[in-house]
Scaffold this active site. Sequence first.
Site, mmCIF file in Angstrom:
data_model
loop_
_atom_site.group_PDB
_atom_site.id
_atom_site.type_symbol
_atom_site.label_atom_id
_atom_site.label_comp_id
_atom_site.label_asym_id
_atom_site.label_seq_id
_atom_site.Cartn_x
_atom_site.Cartn_y
_atom_site.Cartn_z
ATOM 1 N N CYS A 19 4.120 3.836 -0.224
ATOM 2 C CA CYS A 19 2.518 3.591 -0.367
ATOM 3 C C CYS A 19 1.889 3.948 0.815
ATOM 4 C CB CYS A 19 2.200 2.328 -1.090
ATOM 5 S SG CYS A 19 0.362 2.033 -1.317
ATOM 6 N N PRO A 20 0.879 4.755 1.087
ATOM 7 C CA PRO A 20 0.051 5.485 0.062
ATOM 8 C C PRO A 20 0.556 6.815 -0.057
ATOM 9 C CG PRO A 20 -1.032 5.720 2.282
ATOM 10 C CD PRO A 20 0.432 4.923 2.366
#
Length: 82
Positions: A19-20
């Site tokens: 993430c992201p």
Amino acid sequence: MNDQPEAAPTVVDARGTACPMPIIMLAKAAAGLSPGSDVTVLATDVAARYDVPAWARMTGHEFVGESETDGGALALTVRLRS
């Protein structure tokens, strides 16, 4: 009846990223596609299980579903809307 061939599904291979990045990669791929297109994100980051549906909801797209690949990655599909 529609005589147009269906477009090949778009697959975003985000395996091995955290993430992201899966969402950034999904957004970049989606920007070049037409409404009605399906985009499948392959991800090994378990956060993508929550992030992809949330991205779809926040951007007005439809989260179609989730499955697991033979290799154990998540396959998360979004249908793009206009």
